[in-house]
Design a protein around this motif. Structure first.
Motif, mmCIF file in Angstrom:
data_model
loop_
_atom_site.group_PDB
_atom_site.id
_atom_site.type_symbol
_atom_site.label_atom_id
_atom_site.label_comp_id
_atom_site.label_asym_id
_atom_site.label_seq_id
_atom_site.Cartn_x
_atom_site.Cartn_y
_atom_site.Cartn_z
ATOM 1 N N ALA A 161 -13.319 -17.788 -4.023
ATOM 2 C CA ALA A 161 -14.188 -18.947 -3.297
ATOM 3 C C ALA A 161 -13.385 -19.318 -1.908
ATOM 4 O O ALA A 161 -14.202 -19.553 -0.737
ATOM 5 N N ARG A 162 -12.086 -19.398 -1.806
ATOM 6 C CA ARG A 162 -11.334 -19.676 -0.692
ATOM 7 C C ARG A 162 -11.597 -18.466 0.346
ATOM 8 O O ARG A 162 -11.741 -18.744 1.549
ATOM 9 N N GLY A 163 -11.866 -17.149 -0.074
ATOM 10 C CA GLY A 163 -12.145 -16.127 0.980
ATOM 11 C C GLY A 163 -13.460 -15.947 1.468
ATOM 12 O O GLY A 163 -13.564 -15.673 2.616
ATOM 13 N N LEU A 164 -14.219 -16.427 0.639
ATOM 14 C CA LEU A 164 -15.868 -16.853 0.935
ATOM 15 C C LEU A 164 -15.719 -17.866 2.177
ATOM 16 O O LEU A 164 -16.419 -17.672 3.205
ATOM 17 N N ARG A 165 -14.965 -18.903 1.963
ATOM 18 C CA ARG A 165 -15.003 -20.124 3.039
ATOM 19 C C ARG A 165 -14.570 -19.663 4.175
ATOM 20 O O ARG A 165 -15.064 -19.970 5.311
ATOM 21 N N LEU A 166 -13.559 -18.453 4.249
ATOM 22 C CA LEU A 166 -12.871 -18.077 5.330
ATOM 23 C C LEU A 166 -13.743 -17.031 5.995
ATOM 24 O O LEU A 166 -14.047 -17.101 7.468
#
Length: 362
Positions: free
Chosen positions: A235-240
């Motif tokens: 999820a953090r990767g997707l937001r980045l």
């Protein structure tokens, strides 16, 4: 890129709900959560985000063009993160039509609605808009035991109906960028695991079967290899990617944690024997049963996340051992959630047999 409102499709699903929870807990972003609430979607997975004032839920099918146009018109999103999809390989083998409908037709409808909305934006709003399509490693087919992990640009060789429909959706997204100029981003991920995953997937199914002393069915000899990614890291990767990715680029998000299916099941057994011993069941490894392999079962997947690391500074923060223990502890602590999900008890879940429209798909 500063985002104020993000439209997330599939935001009541496993990965989508993690994205929504993070946006609400860690940013000032308003999330428009578009989900049809099929069997695998549950608003209970949103936790505290469900009733937060910056969370807007729209129960809408991604195939329903008219309703999607209303959602865009009313909420005016800065960006779209498209996660809505049918995802279970076994279900795609038994019933591929629903996968074509949601993953291919739904993506085409959403692209057209987003393109129409974007074409009417002006100035900063037009420059800011992004369409982020979330895909899978399965579009690339299988790797041999000694092959290097998949890198961006690898040829597509999908093996299952699920993988083929995701591959088709990827091609549509890139075509809308090349033909119409729609500012898109694509990311492909490895196998996700963690809290709130519907118990048809390997890890939650094995946890719950082992808790009940039921058989732990493992395909073939259990030597199929997957790269495992903790869902909160994803999820953090997707937001980045959505905030800082290059328009038109593809990013691989992998866990750098390859394990055979048998290794995963054995690790779950060891954790449960330690965290929830049951004298009536005994050592959980005794429950493992090897069953006939499924058709077209890919031998190995692995993702090369170098571009994510180099361009966006992302790396998985949770090791597989740590993430698996967190996951097992979560399912032990939340029987009310998984029992309600298995029983279809979410009050906002559609009744079995409900018909759904696919308007404006042409």
């Amino acid at each position: 890129m500063a985002l104020r409102t993000v439209l997330v499709t599939g935001g009541a699903g496993f990965i989508g709900s993690a994205v929504v929870r993070q946006y609400i807990a860690e940013t000032p972003v308003t999330v428009v959560n578009v989900d049809r609430l099929t069997y695998a979607g549950s608003l209970a997975s949103l936790g505290a985000a469900r009733h937060h004032p910056r969370h807007r839920f729209e129960r809408v099918d991604v195939c329903d063009r008219r309703e999607l146009e209303r959602v865009f018109r009313e909420h005016r999103p800065d960006a779209v993160m498209h996660l809505a999809a049918e995802t279970h390989v076994d279900r795609s083998i038994d019933g591929p039509a629903e996968f074509v409908r949601t993953n291919v037709v739904g993506t085409q409808v959403l692209l057209e609605v987003a393109r129409g909305y974007w074409s009417e934006l002006e100035g900063e709003a037009r420059a800011r808009f992004r369409f982020h399509h979330v895909s899978t490693d399965e579009v690339y087919g299988e790797l041999g035991p000694q092959d290097p992990p998949f890198r961006e640009g690898a040829p597509y060789r999908p093996s299952s109906p699920y993988a083929a429909t995701k591959a088709a959706a990827d091609h549509l997204v890139r075509a809308w960028h090349r033909t119409y100029g729609l500012p898109v981003l694509v990311s492909n991920c490895s196998n996700n695991y963690g809290p709130y995953q519907y118990p048809e997937k390997l890890i939650p199914r094995m946890i719950l079967n082992a808790l009940e002393g039921q058989a732990l069915p493992v395909y073939g000899r259990g030597d199929n290899v997957r790269d495992w990614l903790y869902v909160e890291d994803h999820a953090r990767g997707l937001r980045l990617v959505l905030a800082r990715g290059r328009v038109g680029a593809t990013y691989h998000i992998g866990g750098r944690a390859e394990r055979t299916n048998l290794e995963v099941v054995e690790a779950i057994c060891e954790l449960l024997d330690r965290l929830a011993p049951d004298g009536r069941i005994g050592p959980r490894r005794r429950l493992i049963r090897f069953v006939a392999d499924r058709p077209g079962h890919d031998r190995r997947y692995a993702m090369d996340s170098t571009r994510m690391e180099r361009e966006l500074g992302w790396r998985p923060a949770v090791t597989f051992a740590e993430g698996l223990e967190r996951t097992v502890r979560w399912y032990l602590a939340h029987p009310r959630w998984w029992r309600a999900v298995l029983e279809g008890a979410d009050p906002q879940r559609p009744a079995a047999g409900d018909a759904h429209r696919c308007a404006g798909a042409g």
